[in-house]
Motif scaffolding. Sequence first.
Motif, PDB file in Angstrom:
ATOM      1  N   PRO A 119       0.833  -1.222   0.000  1.00  0.00           N
ATOM      2  CA  PRO A 119       0.000   0.000   0.000  1.00  0.00           C
ATOM      3  C   PRO A 119       0.863   1.265   0.000  1.00  0.00           C
ATOM      4  O   PRO A 119       1.970   1.288   0.550  1.00  0.00           O
ATOM      5  N   ASP A 120       0.325   2.325  -0.636  1.00  0.00           N
ATOM      6  CA  ASP A 120       1.037   3.610  -0.659  1.00  0.00           C
ATOM      7  C   ASP A 120       1.266   4.138   0.746  1.00  0.00           C
ATOM      8  O   ASP A 120       2.276   4.793   1.021  1.00  0.00           O
ATOM      9  N   GLU A 121       0.311   3.861   1.663  1.00  0.00           N
ATOM     10  CA  GLU A 121       0.452   4.343   3.036  1.00  0.00           C
ATOM     11  C   GLU A 121       1.709   3.764   3.686  1.00  0.00           C
ATOM     12  O   GLU A 121       2.393   4.437   4.449  1.00  0.00           O
ATOM     13  N   GLN A 122       2.011   2.513   3.361  1.00  0.00           N
ATOM     14  CA  GLN A 122       3.203   1.886   3.917  1.00  0.00           C
ATOM     15  C   GLN A 122       4.467   2.431   3.269  1.00  0.00           C
ATOM     16  O   GLN A 122       5.483   2.631   3.933  1.00  0.00           O
ATOM     17  N   ARG A 123       4.394   2.695   1.957  1.00  0.00           N
ATOM     18  CA  ARG A 123       5.577   3.214   1.257  1.00  0.00           C
ATOM     19  C   ARG A 123       5.892   4.641   1.697  1.00  0.00           C
ATOM     20  O   ARG A 123       7.060   5.030   1.756  1.00  0.00           O
ATOM     21  N   ARG A 124       4.865   5.453   1.984  1.00  0.00           N
ATOM     22  CA  ARG A 124       5.062   6.876   2.271  1.00  0.00           C
ATOM     23  C   ARG A 124       4.890   7.225   3.740  1.00  0.00           C
ATOM     24  O   ARG A 124       4.759   8.396   4.083  1.00  0.00           O
ATOM     25  N   ALA A 125       4.863   6.241   4.612  1.00  0.00           N
ATOM     26  CA  ALA A 125       4.647   6.506   6.031  1.00  0.00           C
ATOM     27  C   ALA A 125       5.739   7.414   6.586  1.00  0.00           C
ATOM     28  O   ALA A 125       6.920   7.263   6.254  1.00  0.00           O
ATOM     29  N   GLY A 126       5.325   8.365   7.435  1.00  0.00           N
ATOM     30  CA  GLY A 126       6.282   9.304   8.017  1.00  0.00           C
ATOM     31  C   GLY A 126       6.957   8.728   9.245  1.00  0.00           C
ATOM     32  O   GLY A 126       6.888   7.535   9.529  1.00  0.00           O
ATOM     33  N   PHE A 127       7.609   9.623  10.007  1.00  0.00           N
ATOM     34  CA  PHE A 127       8.324   9.218  11.206  1.00  0.00           C
ATOM     35  C   PHE A 127       7.604   9.798  12.415  1.00  0.00           C
ATOM     36  O   PHE A 127       7.448  11.010  12.545  1.00  0.00           O
ATOM     37  N   GLY A 128       7.166   8.933  13.311  1.00  0.00           N
ATOM     38  CA  GLY A 128       6.469   9.402  14.497  1.00  0.00           C
ATOM     39  C   GLY A 128       7.437   9.708  15.626  1.00  0.00           C
ATOM     40  O   GLY A 128       8.647   9.568  15.504  1.00  0.00           O
ATOM     41  N   GLY A 129       6.873  10.155  16.775  1.00  0.00           N
ATOM     42  CA  GLY A 129       7.707  10.383  17.951  1.00  0.00           C
ATOM     43  C   GLY A 129       8.281  11.775  18.031  1.00  0.00           C
ATOM     44  O   GLY A 129       7.670  12.760  17.626  1.00  0.00           O
ATOM     45  N   VAL A 130       9.492  11.882  18.575  1.00  0.00           N
ATOM     46  CA  VAL A 130      10.123  13.170  18.851  1.00  0.00           C
ATOM     47  C   VAL A 130      10.481  13.897  17.553  1.00  0.00           C
ATOM     48  O   VAL A 130      10.525  13.308  16.483  1.00  0.00           O
ATOM     49  N   ASN A 131      10.717  15.214  17.732  1.00  0.00           N
ATOM     50  CA  ASN A 131      11.127  16.042  16.600  1.00  0.00           C
ATOM     51  C   ASN A 131      12.545  15.670  16.195  1.00  0.00           C
ATOM     52  O   ASN A 131      13.514  15.908  16.924  1.00  0.00           O
ATOM     53  N   ARG A 132      12.676  15.077  15.012  1.00  0.00           N
ATOM     54  CA  ARG A 132      13.983  14.603  14.538  1.00  0.00           C
ATOM     55  C   ARG A 132      14.883  15.750  14.084  1.00  0.00           C
ATOM     56  O   ARG A 132      16.083  15.557  13.877  1.00  0.00           O
ATOM     57  N   TYR A 133      14.298  16.928  13.905  1.00  0.00           N
ATOM     58  CA  TYR A 133      15.053  18.022  13.279  1.00  0.00           C
ATOM     59  C   TYR A 133      15.204  19.236  14.214  1.00  0.00           C
ATOM     60  O   TYR A 133      15.451  20.334  13.750  1.00  0.00           O
ATOM     61  N   LEU A 156      12.946   9.618   1.272  1.00  0.00           N
ATOM     62  CA  LEU A 156      13.487   8.849   0.136  1.00  0.00           C
ATOM     63  C   LEU A 156      14.232   7.611   0.632  1.00  0.00           C
ATOM     64  O   LEU A 156      14.097   6.518   0.065  1.00  0.00           O
ATOM     65  N   GLN A 157      15.018   7.791   1.689  1.00  0.00           N
ATOM     66  CA  GLN A 157      15.763   6.659   2.236  1.00  0.00           C
ATOM     67  C   GLN A 157      14.818   5.573   2.727  1.00  0.00           C
ATOM     68  O   GLN A 157      15.044   4.381   2.484  1.00  0.00           O
ATOM     69  N   LYS A 158      13.726   5.981   3.387  1.00  0.00           N
ATOM     70  CA  LYS A 158      12.770   4.988   3.884  1.00  0.00           C
ATOM     71  C   LYS A 158      12.083   4.271   2.728  1.00  0.00           C
ATOM     72  O   LYS A 158      11.926   3.051   2.752  1.00  0.00           O
ATOM     73  N   GLN A 159      11.693   5.020   1.700  1.00  0.00           N
ATOM     74  CA  GLN A 159      11.035   4.400   0.544  1.00  0.00           C
ATOM     75  C   GLN A 159      11.986   3.452  -0.174  1.00  0.00           C
ATOM     76  O   GLN A 159      11.568   2.398  -0.672  1.00  0.00           O
ATOM     77  N   ILE A 160      13.264   3.820  -0.228  1.00  0.00           N
ATOM     78  CA  ILE A 160      14.248   2.938  -0.861  1.00  0.00           C
ATOM     79  C   ILE A 160      14.389   1.642  -0.059  1.00  0.00           C
ATOM     80  O   ILE A 160      14.495   0.555  -0.633  1.00  0.00           O
ATOM     81  N   VAL A 161      14.371   1.747   1.271  1.00  0.00           N
ATOM     82  CA  VAL A 161      14.459   0.548   2.112  1.00  0.00           C
ATOM     83  C   VAL A 161      13.257  -0.359   1.884  1.00  0.00           C
ATOM     84  O   VAL A 161      13.397  -1.577   1.718  1.00  0.00           O
TER      85      VAL A 161
END
Length: 323
Positions: free
Chosen positions: A105-119, A141-146
Amino acid sequence: MSKVKYYYDSETLSYRKIERKKRRTFKFIGLFILAAGLFGFLTMFITSQYIESPKEKALKRELANMQLQYQLLNKKMDEAQLVLEDVANRDNNIYRLYFETNPIPDEQRRAGFGGVNRYKNLEGFDNSKLIIESNKRIDMLQKQIVVQSKSLDEIAKLAEEKEKLLAAIPAIQPVSNEDLTRMASGYGYRTDPFTKVRKFHYGMDFTAPRGTPVYASGDGVVIRADSQSSGYGNHIRIDHGFGYISLYAHLYKYNVKKNQKVKRGDLIGFVGNTGRSEAAHLHYEIFKDDERINPLNFYYGNLSAEEFDELLKHATLENQSLD
């Protein structure tokens, strides 16, 4: 020596000497210093606002170059995103469809990062927004590549299994057409040659002279090569994996033994007339998940369309079987 200055006094009609007062002199000096200071301040202010120093010019060039590099980086990420989306589309709609597995599913491919502010460590700078957005895109992009890499690993494994399946399926006729006398009987209700009673015939009978070669119809392992099964006489069973087993009965003799690995087309035995058999022939069966199925559906490996039509015509005749 300073010059003496005079002025004309109209009341006395005479010239009078100008007397310079010290206080007035100090006042003029003070005003001059104040004016000079004010002029200097204004000059510095205007210079700082409108005239750049060499260091400021260098920093400005560096900032402009950095912004340009970020723009180029974002353009490259746009191109990478398009390529990745194309691969994902092929993955879902071609590869996974072919290997009969569920798309990601696209939701799995494009899922964001939860939790604390990474930036959080990137906040508080003049170009924080630009830097943070670029880092977010890189991380996505790195997550989608993985995700895509794991999917392609799965597809490669499925392809390997598919290749093994295609080699294992019993897909050829076990007796060559050149060696056949006739196709005696097919899968379905037939007349028993001994009792003359109509009963279901679970295989196909290939009439051929005694000693005619019999070939393995698919890759597999010989699990039986004996005469210990009622009615089959000398017979061979090959486990092809994936739930498929092929059986070759009434043999004259074997060319393989139990636990031997065979390939499709290997010579495994010879046509005979052993067991419950009326004449020399090969009785051939296919099991799928322990259920006997019609072998006619699997002869796509070595028959032409015309040969298959001829085989189909004879196999569907409700005649007398040979076993």
